[in-house]
Design a protein around this motif. Structure first.
Motif, PDB file in Angstrom:
ATOM      1  N   ILE A 141     -98.248 -45.657  48.614  1.00 57.92           N
ATOM      2  CA  ILE A 141     -98.062 -46.100  47.234  1.00 57.92           C
ATOM      3  C   ILE A 141     -99.306 -46.867  46.821  1.00 57.92           C
ATOM      4  N   LEU A 142     -99.931 -46.435  45.761  1.00 57.65           N
ATOM      5  CA  LEU A 142    -101.182 -47.040  45.315  1.00 57.65           C
ATOM      6  C   LEU A 142    -100.869 -48.207  44.396  1.00 57.65           C
ATOM      7  N   VAL A 143    -101.131 -49.403  44.875  1.00 55.87           N
ATOM      8  CA  VAL A 143    -100.817 -50.609  44.114  1.00 55.87           C
ATOM      9  C   VAL A 143    -102.025 -50.999  43.277  1.00 55.87           C
ATOM     10  N   ARG A 144    -101.798 -51.097  41.971  1.00 54.76           N
ATOM     11  CA  ARG A 144    -102.887 -51.426  41.051  1.00 54.76           C
ATOM     12  C   ARG A 144    -102.798 -52.889  40.636  1.00 54.76           C
ATOM     13  N   THR A 145    -103.923 -53.553  40.697  1.00 54.20           N
ATOM     14  CA  THR A 145    -104.018 -54.955  40.285  1.00 54.20           C
ATOM     15  C   THR A 145    -105.273 -55.131  39.430  1.00 54.20           C
ATOM     16  N   ALA A 146    -105.555 -56.379  39.107  1.00 55.01           N
ATOM     17  CA  ALA A 146    -106.770 -56.665  38.346  1.00 55.01           C
ATOM     18  C   ALA A 146    -108.030 -56.320  39.142  1.00 55.01           C
ATOM     19  N   GLU A 147    -107.873 -56.172  40.459  1.00 50.78           N
ATOM     20  CA  GLU A 147    -109.024 -55.839  41.322  1.00 50.78           C
ATOM     21  C   GLU A 147    -109.314 -54.342  41.360  1.00 50.78           C
TER      22      GLU A 147
ATOM     23  N   ARG B   3    -105.517 -44.086  35.762  1.00 49.17           N
ATOM     24  CA  ARG B   3    -105.634 -44.822  34.503  1.00 49.17           C
ATOM     25  C   ARG B   3    -104.592 -44.339  33.484  1.00 49.17           C
ATOM     26  N   ALA B   4    -104.284 -43.059  33.557  1.00 52.82           N
ATOM     27  CA  ALA B   4    -103.343 -42.479  32.597  1.00 52.82           C
ATOM     28  C   ALA B   4    -101.903 -42.843  32.898  1.00 52.82           C
ATOM     29  N   ALA B   5    -101.647 -43.276  34.140  1.00 51.53           N
ATOM     30  CA  ALA B   5    -100.273 -43.617  34.529  1.00 51.53           C
ATOM     31  C   ALA B   5     -99.861 -44.941  33.899  1.00 51.53           C
ATOM     32  N   ALA B   6     -98.586 -45.036  33.570  1.00 57.09           N
ATOM     33  CA  ALA B   6     -98.051 -46.286  33.021  1.00 57.09           C
ATOM     34  C   ALA B   6     -98.050 -47.355  34.113  1.00 57.09           C
ATOM     35  N   PRO B   7     -98.119 -48.624  33.734  1.00 61.16           N
ATOM     36  CA  PRO B   7     -98.147 -49.703  34.735  1.00 61.16           C
ATOM     37  C   PRO B   7     -96.953 -49.669  35.693  1.00 61.16           C
ATOM     38  N   ASP B   8     -95.800 -49.197  35.224  1.00 63.82           N
ATOM     39  CA  ASP B   8     -94.628 -49.180  36.102  1.00 63.82           C
ATOM     40  C   ASP B   8     -94.413 -47.821  36.771  1.00 63.82           C
ATOM     41  N   ASP B   9     -95.360 -46.903  36.591  1.00 66.30           N
ATOM     42  CA  ASP B   9     -95.284 -45.641  37.339  1.00 66.30           C
ATOM     43  C   ASP B   9     -95.666 -45.914  38.799  1.00 66.30           C
TER      44      ASP B   9
ATOM     45  N   LYS C 129     -90.157 -45.126  38.793  1.00 71.82           N
ATOM     46  CA  LYS C 129     -90.627 -46.291  38.067  1.00 71.82           C
ATOM     47  C   LYS C 129     -90.322 -47.549  38.882  1.00 71.82           C
ATOM     48  N   ALA C 130     -91.228 -48.508  38.814  1.00 73.76           N
ATOM     49  CA  ALA C 130     -91.006 -49.804  39.475  1.00 73.76           C
ATOM     50  C   ALA C 130     -91.923 -50.820  38.828  1.00 73.76           C
ATOM     51  N   ALA C 131     -91.421 -52.029  38.630  1.00 73.03           N
ATOM     52  CA  ALA C 131     -92.234 -53.075  37.998  1.00 73.03           C
ATOM     53  C   ALA C 131     -93.494 -53.313  38.819  1.00 73.03           C
ATOM     54  N   PRO C 132     -94.622 -53.523  38.166  1.00 72.31           N
ATOM     55  CA  PRO C 132     -95.884 -53.751  38.897  1.00 72.31           C
ATOM     56  C   PRO C 132     -95.782 -54.895  39.910  1.00 72.31           C
ATOM     57  N   GLU C 133     -95.044 -55.952  39.546  1.00 80.43           N
ATOM     58  CA  GLU C 133     -94.920 -57.074  40.485  1.00 80.43           C
ATOM     59  C   GLU C 133     -94.126 -56.687  41.730  1.00 80.43           C
TER      60      GLU C 133
ATOM     61  N   PRO D  59     -87.012 -53.561  45.318  1.00 75.97           N
ATOM     62  CA  PRO D  59     -85.894 -52.681  44.965  1.00 75.97           C
ATOM     63  C   PRO D  59     -85.677 -51.617  46.044  1.00 75.97           C
ATOM     64  N   ASP D  60     -84.433 -51.262  46.264  1.00 74.94           N
ATOM     65  CA  ASP D  60     -84.076 -50.363  47.362  1.00 74.94           C
ATOM     66  C   ASP D  60     -84.796 -49.021  47.284  1.00 74.94           C
ATOM     67  N   ASP D  61     -84.860 -48.417  46.099  1.00 75.83           N
ATOM     68  CA  ASP D  61     -85.484 -47.096  46.010  1.00 75.83           C
ATOM     69  C   ASP D  61     -86.987 -47.157  46.274  1.00 75.83           C
ATOM     70  N   LEU D  62     -87.626 -48.225  45.811  1.00 73.42           N
ATOM     71  CA  LEU D  62     -89.062 -48.385  46.057  1.00 73.42           C
ATOM     72  C   LEU D  62     -89.326 -48.640  47.539  1.00 73.42           C
ATOM     73  N   LEU D  63     -88.487 -49.467  48.148  1.00 72.31           N
ATOM     74  CA  LEU D  63     -88.646 -49.757  49.585  1.00 72.31           C
ATOM     75  C   LEU D  63     -88.407 -48.498  50.416  1.00 72.31           C
ATOM     76  N   ALA D  64     -87.440 -47.702  50.006  1.00 75.66           N
ATOM     77  CA  ALA D  64     -87.154 -46.451  50.735  1.00 75.66           C
ATOM     78  C   ALA D  64     -88.359 -45.518  50.679  1.00 75.66           C
ATOM     79  N   LEU D  65     -89.005 -45.431  49.499  1.00 79.66           N
ATOM     80  CA  LEU D  65     -90.200 -44.598  49.383  1.00 79.66           C
ATOM     81  C   LEU D  65     -91.315 -45.149  50.280  1.00 79.66           C
ATOM     82  N   TYR D  66     -91.490 -46.455  50.250  1.00 78.05           N
ATOM     83  CA  TYR D  66     -92.499 -47.096  51.103  1.00 78.05           C
ATOM     84  C   TYR D  66     -92.253 -46.734  52.574  1.00 78.05           C
ATOM     85  N   GLU D  67     -91.011 -46.893  53.021  1.00 82.13           N
ATOM     86  CA  GLU D  67     -90.678 -46.625  54.430  1.00 82.13           C
ATOM     87  C   GLU D  67     -90.935 -45.158  54.764  1.00 82.13           C
TER      88      GLU D  67
END
Length: 244
Positions: free
Chosen positions: A235-241, A219-225, A2-6, A177-185
């Motif tokens: 990591i697939l980043v979802r926005t209004a676009e 679409r079924a995933a929560a915004p913070d998934d 989980k990670a905040a959309p922002e 956040p460290d865990d999100l950045l680690a996944l990105y790397e």
């Protein structure tokens, strides 16, 4: 995960800066290898070899000319000696012998002078070739010097850009956040991309439109998934676009 959309959205800036850093590194590497410099270096090496050959032929011809001039001087000295002797000889037989030698020496000098003229003409051609090769070599060396200066200036500018981009990347990555950045790397190290914007149903990392089933899962995933792109594994980043 989980990670905040922002926070996920910040990864797009990290990815953009990583792309910039990679592009700069490739550009610096390309400049350091210098395809054009290599080409000019090869040309210069060929001209130097040609210059050595041309110079050697000039030196050989100059030695031949010097030898002929020495032989001519020797023959001329003998003519002067025999002429003096002929003026003082009293025997008709001796006089005939001296005159015969003088005639032979004159012919010898004539042959030597003809050879000298031929070699001098050859020397003119050979020296002109040396001059031409020297001019070409000087031009290539001037091009190389100018290109090296331009390359070094450009590399210095790019190094500055890389330092700036690296610092910006560190500043932006510090917000993730460290865990999100680690996944990105981890994803970026494995697949080349760590984050990908989903724009109008298309993953920008892969340039591929997600299938209906994949879009439905997103679409079924929560915004913070934290969702991974099925094609690029970024990591697939979802926005209004995103067109969801």
């Amino acid at each position: 995960m989980k990670a905040a959309p922002e926070d996920q959205a910040i990864l797009l800036d990290v990815q953009r800066l990583d792309n910039d850093i990679t592009r700069i590194a490739h550009r610096i590497s390309s400049l350091q290898k210098g395809a054009k410099l290599t080409e000019l270096g090869t040309t210069a090496a060929g001209l130097r070899s040609e210059l050595v050959d041309a110079t050697g032929k000039v030196e050989d011809a100059e030695r031949d000319l010097a030898r002929l001039e020495s032989d001519t001087a020797t023959a001329q000295a003998r003519i002067e000696r025999d002429t003096t002797m002929l003026q003082n000889v009293s025997s008709a037989k001796d006089a005939a012998g001296l005159q015969s030698e003088l005639d032979s020496l004159q012919r010898r000098i004539g042959d030597l002078e003809t050879s000298e003229l031929e070699i001098m003409e050859t020397l003119d051609v050979l020296r002109a070739r040396v001059g031409d090769v020297e001019a070409k070599l000087a031009d290539v060396e001037a091009q190389r010097t100018a290109l090296v200066a331009e390359r070094d200036t450009e590399i210095e500018r790019l190094e500055g850009d890389r330092v700036s981009a690296t610092q910006s990347r560190a500043d932006v990555a510090a917000k993730v956040p460290d865990d999100l950045l680690a996944l990105y790397e981890r994803q970026r190290a494995r697949y080349g991309f760590g984050a990908s914007l989903l724009q109008g149903g298309v993953s920008t990392a892969s340039g591929v439109t997600l299938t209906g089933a994949d879009l439905q899962a997103v679409r079924a995933a929560a915004p913070d998934d934290v969702v991974l792109c099925p094609d690029s594994e970024a990591i697939l980043v979802r926005t209004a676009e995103s067109g969801l």
